[in-house]
Design an enzyme around this catalytic site. Sequence first.
Site, PDB file in Angstrom:
ATOM      1  N   GLY A   1      44.629  -3.049 -22.903  1.00 26.77           N
ATOM      2  CA  GLY A   1      45.807  -2.273 -23.283  1.00 26.77           C
ATOM      3  C   GLY A   1      46.206  -2.586 -24.713  1.00 26.77           C
TER       4      GLY A   1
ATOM      5  N   ALA B   1      45.814  -0.959 -27.510  1.00 30.33           N
ATOM      6  CA  ALA B   1      45.984   0.122 -28.483  1.00 30.33           C
ATOM      7  C   ALA B   1      47.432   0.443 -28.817  1.00 30.33           C
ATOM      8  CB  ALA B   1      45.304   1.391 -27.960  1.00 30.33           C
TER       9      ALA B   1
ATOM     10  N   CYS C   1      37.684   1.363 -22.163  1.00 31.62           N
ATOM     11  CA  CYS C   1      37.504   0.658 -20.884  1.00 31.62           C
ATOM     12  C   CYS C   1      38.780   0.748 -20.065  1.00 31.62           C
ATOM     13  CB  CYS C   1      37.179  -0.815 -21.156  1.00 31.62           C
ATOM     14  SG  CYS C   1      37.187  -1.882 -19.704  1.00 31.62           S
TER      15      CYS C   1
ATOM     16  N   TYR D   1      56.317  -2.040  -8.906  1.00 33.58           N
ATOM     17  CA  TYR D   1      56.100  -2.674 -10.213  1.00 33.58           C
ATOM     18  C   TYR D   1      56.495  -4.149 -10.117  1.00 33.58           C
ATOM     19  CZ  TYR D   1      56.544  -3.568 -15.234  1.00 33.58           C
ATOM     20  OH  TYR D   1      56.412  -4.093 -16.508  1.00 33.58           O
TER      21      TYR D   1
ATOM     22  N   ALA E   1      56.565  -5.992  -7.447  1.00 35.21           N
ATOM     23  CA  ALA E   1      55.566  -6.700  -6.629  1.00 35.21           C
ATOM     24  C   ALA E   1      54.313  -7.008  -7.444  1.00 35.21           C
ATOM     25  CB  ALA E   1      55.206  -5.842  -5.414  1.00 35.21           C
ATOM     26  N   SER E   2      53.883  -6.025  -8.243  1.00 32.76           N
ATOM     27  CA  SER E   2      52.649  -6.228  -9.027  1.00 32.76           C
ATOM     28  C   SER E   2      52.833  -7.373 -10.007  1.00 32.76           C
ATOM     29  CB  SER E   2      52.267  -4.933  -9.756  1.00 32.76           C
ATOM     30  OG  SER E   2      53.126  -4.656 -10.867  1.00 32.76           O
ATOM     31  N   LYS E   3      54.008  -7.474 -10.589  1.00 28.16           N
ATOM     32  CA  LYS E   3      54.260  -8.511 -11.592  1.00 28.16           C
ATOM     33  C   LYS E   3      54.481  -9.886 -10.940  1.00 28.16           C
ATOM     34  CE  LYS E   3      53.676  -5.962 -15.196  1.00 28.16           C
ATOM     35  NZ  LYS E   3      52.570  -6.176 -16.117  1.00 28.16           N
TER      36      LYS E   3
HETATM   37  N1  LIG Z   1      57.855  -2.390 -22.142  1.00 25.11           N
HETATM   38  C1  LIG Z   1      58.500  -3.280 -21.398  1.00 25.11           C
HETATM   39  O1  LIG Z   1      59.732  -3.247 -21.253  1.00 25.11           O
HETATM   40  C2  LIG Z   1      57.732  -4.356 -20.709  1.00 25.11           C
HETATM   41  C3  LIG Z   1      56.351  -4.265 -20.513  1.00 25.11           C
HETATM   42  N2  LIG Z   1      55.719  -5.264 -19.820  1.00 25.11           N
HETATM   43  C4  LIG Z   1      54.272  -5.198 -19.602  1.00 25.11           C
HETATM   44  O2  LIG Z   1      53.615  -5.238 -20.857  1.00 25.11           O
HETATM   45  C5  LIG Z   1      52.319  -4.641 -20.747  1.00 25.11           C
HETATM   46  C6  LIG Z   1      52.126  -3.648 -21.871  1.00 25.11           C
HETATM   47  O3  LIG Z   1      53.077  -2.624 -21.667  1.00 25.11           O
HETATM   48  P1  LIG Z   1      53.736  -1.810 -22.889  1.00 25.11           P
HETATM   49  O4  LIG Z   1      53.135  -2.250 -24.172  1.00 25.11           O
HETATM   50  O5  LIG Z   1      55.195  -1.871 -22.710  1.00 25.11           O
HETATM   51  O6  LIG Z   1      53.268  -0.349 -22.505  1.00 25.11           O
HETATM   52  P2  LIG Z   1      52.537   0.795 -23.345  1.00 25.11           P
HETATM   53  O7  LIG Z   1      52.485   1.942 -22.409  1.00 25.11           O
HETATM   54  O8  LIG Z   1      53.162   0.935 -24.671  1.00 25.11           O
HETATM   55  O9  LIG Z   1      51.057   0.206 -23.566  1.00 25.11           O
HETATM   56  C7  LIG Z   1      50.202   0.009 -22.476  1.00 25.11           C
HETATM   57  C8  LIG Z   1      48.771   0.116 -22.982  1.00 25.11           C
HETATM   58  O10 LIG Z   1      47.892  -0.085 -21.872  1.00 25.11           O
HETATM   59  C9  LIG Z   1      46.932   0.952 -21.851  1.00 25.11           C
HETATM   60  N3  LIG Z   1      46.451   1.182 -20.480  1.00 25.11           N
HETATM   61  C10 LIG Z   1      47.098   1.808 -19.476  1.00 25.11           C
HETATM   62  N4  LIG Z   1      46.325   1.846 -18.373  1.00 25.11           N
HETATM   63  C11 LIG Z   1      45.156   1.218 -18.700  1.00 25.11           C
HETATM   64  C12 LIG Z   1      43.960   0.927 -17.987  1.00 25.11           C
HETATM   65  N5  LIG Z   1      43.795   1.345 -16.730  1.00 25.11           N
HETATM   66  N6  LIG Z   1      42.984   0.238 -18.624  1.00 25.11           N
HETATM   67  C13 LIG Z   1      43.135  -0.148 -19.914  1.00 25.11           C
HETATM   68  N7  LIG Z   1      44.235   0.104 -20.652  1.00 25.11           N
HETATM   69  C14 LIG Z   1      45.231   0.782 -20.033  1.00 25.11           C
HETATM   70  C15 LIG Z   1      47.647   2.174 -22.419  1.00 25.11           C
HETATM   71  O11 LIG Z   1      46.727   3.145 -22.888  1.00 25.11           O
HETATM   72  C16 LIG Z   1      48.456   1.522 -23.537  1.00 25.11           C
HETATM   73  O12 LIG Z   1      47.701   1.420 -24.727  1.00 25.11           O
HETATM   74  C17 LIG Z   1      52.278  -4.021 -19.352  1.00 25.11           C
HETATM   75  O13 LIG Z   1      51.577  -4.891 -18.480  1.00 25.11           O
HETATM   76  C18 LIG Z   1      53.754  -3.961 -18.944  1.00 25.11           C
HETATM   77  O14 LIG Z   1      53.913  -3.993 -17.543  1.00 25.11           O
HETATM   78  C19 LIG Z   1      56.380  -6.368 -19.323  1.00 25.11           C
HETATM   79  C20 LIG Z   1      57.725  -6.481 -19.510  1.00 25.11           C
HETATM   80  C21 LIG Z   1      58.489  -5.510 -20.238  1.00 25.11           C
HETATM   81  C1  LIG Z   2      62.781   0.912 -15.658  1.00 24.57           C
HETATM   82  C2  LIG Z   2      62.068  -0.121 -16.482  1.00 24.57           C
HETATM   83  C3  LIG Z   2      61.361  -1.124 -15.613  1.00 24.57           C
HETATM   84  C4  LIG Z   2      60.451  -2.012 -16.094  1.00 24.57           C
HETATM   85  C5  LIG Z   2      60.137  -1.973 -17.511  1.00 24.57           C
HETATM   86  C6  LIG Z   2      59.468  -3.160 -18.091  1.00 24.57           C
HETATM   87  O1  LIG Z   2      58.078  -3.001 -17.951  1.00 24.57           O
HETATM   88  C7  LIG Z   2      59.849  -4.463 -17.519  1.00 24.57           C
HETATM   89  O2  LIG Z   2      59.026  -5.117 -16.923  1.00 24.57           O
HETATM   90  C8  LIG Z   2      61.190  -4.914 -17.701  1.00 24.57           C
HETATM   91  C9  LIG Z   2      61.645  -5.996 -17.033  1.00 24.57           C
HETATM   92  C10 LIG Z   2      62.982  -6.430 -17.275  1.00 24.57           C
HETATM   93  C11 LIG Z   2      63.602  -7.261 -16.419  1.00 24.57           C
HETATM   94  C12 LIG Z   2      64.917  -7.695 -16.751  1.00 24.57           C
HETATM   95  C13 LIG Z   2      65.671  -8.446 -15.949  1.00 24.57           C
HETATM   96  C14 LIG Z   2      65.290  -8.829 -14.586  1.00 24.57           C
HETATM   97  C15 LIG Z   2      66.286  -9.447 -13.911  1.00 24.57           C
HETATM   98  C16 LIG Z   2      66.104  -9.954 -12.512  1.00 24.57           C
HETATM   99  O3  LIG Z   2      65.048  -9.254 -11.889  1.00 24.57           O
HETATM  100  C17 LIG Z   2      65.822 -11.455 -12.499  1.00 24.57           C
HETATM  101  C18 LIG Z   2      64.761 -11.803 -13.433  1.00 24.57           C
HETATM  102  C19 LIG Z   2      64.487 -13.055 -13.750  1.00 24.57           C
HETATM  103  C20 LIG Z   2      65.191 -14.249 -13.158  1.00 24.57           C
HETATM  104  C21 LIG Z   2      64.390 -15.489 -13.460  1.00 24.57           C
HETATM  105  C22 LIG Z   2      65.284 -16.619 -13.798  1.00 24.57           C
HETATM  106  O4  LIG Z   2      66.413 -16.370 -14.257  1.00 24.57           O
HETATM  107  O5  LIG Z   2      64.855 -17.760 -13.592  1.00 24.57           O
END
Ligand SMILES: NC(=O)C1=CN([C@@H]2O[C@H](COP(=O)(O)OP(=O)(O)OC[C@H]3O[C@@H](n4cnc5c(N)ncnc54)[C@H](O)[C@@H]3O)[C@@H](O)[C@H]2O)C=CC1
Ligand SMILES: CC/C=C\C[C@H](O)C(=O)/C=C/C=C/C=C\C=C\[C@@H](O)C/C=C\CCC(=O)O
Length: 256
Positions: A12, A14, A63, A151, A153-155
Amino acid sequence: MALSGKVAVVTGGAMGIGRAITETLLQSGATVVLLDVNESAAKSLLDDLHKVYGRDRTLFLSCTVESEEQVKAALQKTVDTFGGIDILCNNAGILNEGEWEKTVSINLLGVIRGTYVALQHMNKLTGGRGGVVINTASMAGLGPLLSCPVYTASKHGVVGFTRAMAAASKASDYGIRFNAVCPGFVQTDLISNTKLKLGQFSHLEDATNQLMAEMRMLAPSEVAACVLELATDETKNGEALMVFAQGKQYVTFPTL
Ligand SMILES: NC(=O)C1=CN([C@@H]2O[C@H](COP(=O)(O)OP(=O)(O)OC[C@H]3O[C@@H](n4cnc5c(N)ncnc54)[C@H](O)[C@@H]3O)[C@@H](O)[C@H]2O)C=CC1
Ligand SMILES: CC/C=C\C[C@H](O)C(=O)/C=C/C=C/C=C\C=C\[C@@H](O)C/C=C\CCC(=O)O
């Protein structure tokens, strides 16, 4: 530079956080192979990176982390081209409660798949040179986000898998460290149009938006800086590093 001579793979890579990780690792001297499904975004990024870092320290391989065959081919190509793998960032992920099986397939199974394929190349017991695996989890891997249970659960799975792999690797002398980075909300495409991505829980969007407002947004570069810390600090193994707008904090887990 801290990562001179090191070879990193970023899934991911890109866009969003993965792009920031790619840029940060390059700035630190690493060679970076980015795997992604978005070829246009990847090629645009490569054009930018080549201007700054030259052409010999970056490679894009199309990929999907959902395919064992593609992941195996990409990591083999990486080893054939650059001689090995030192850093793996399992970063690819999606948010889609409507397509929840795809969410699990990419966010969790993709992390497991990337780890197990990379293990064959990185494990010191099988000819590898060791290294570090950093998995992009989320704060939703530590506590519940009510609007996206799958989501969440996956994390949670990514955090648990990371910690177990860290313990297994240490006990087995693989020479590989495993850590998770757990960001709060980050300004990327993933959190755009969230109502569409929350499926049957879209009625809970306001609650999540309120949490987002309270926590404030992170920039992708802030997450990438924490990934660099986990990559370079050799004392870190089995850690979950929370990243939020106010700072960062290593999670203290209960000891069994
Ligand atoms: N944006 C947020 O608030 C947060 C994001 N994350 C995690 O960070 C990671 C990156 O997410 P972001 O940069 O926010 O999203 P994004 O959507 O900006 O980037 C995700 C990248 O992964 C690529 N991708 C998607 N499916 C794929 C696959 N099957 N194989 C290979 N590449 C694939 C997409 O093409 C894209 O380039 C994710 O695991 C997301 O769950 C975690 C916490 C917060
Ligand atoms: C609708 C957007 C959903 C997810 C977007 C993004 O990918 C993401 O993962 C964002 C996550 C943000 C979470 C923010 C707060 C979470 C709060 C509670 O679930 C408790 C979290 C942590 C507690 C751990 C601790 O305090 O020890």
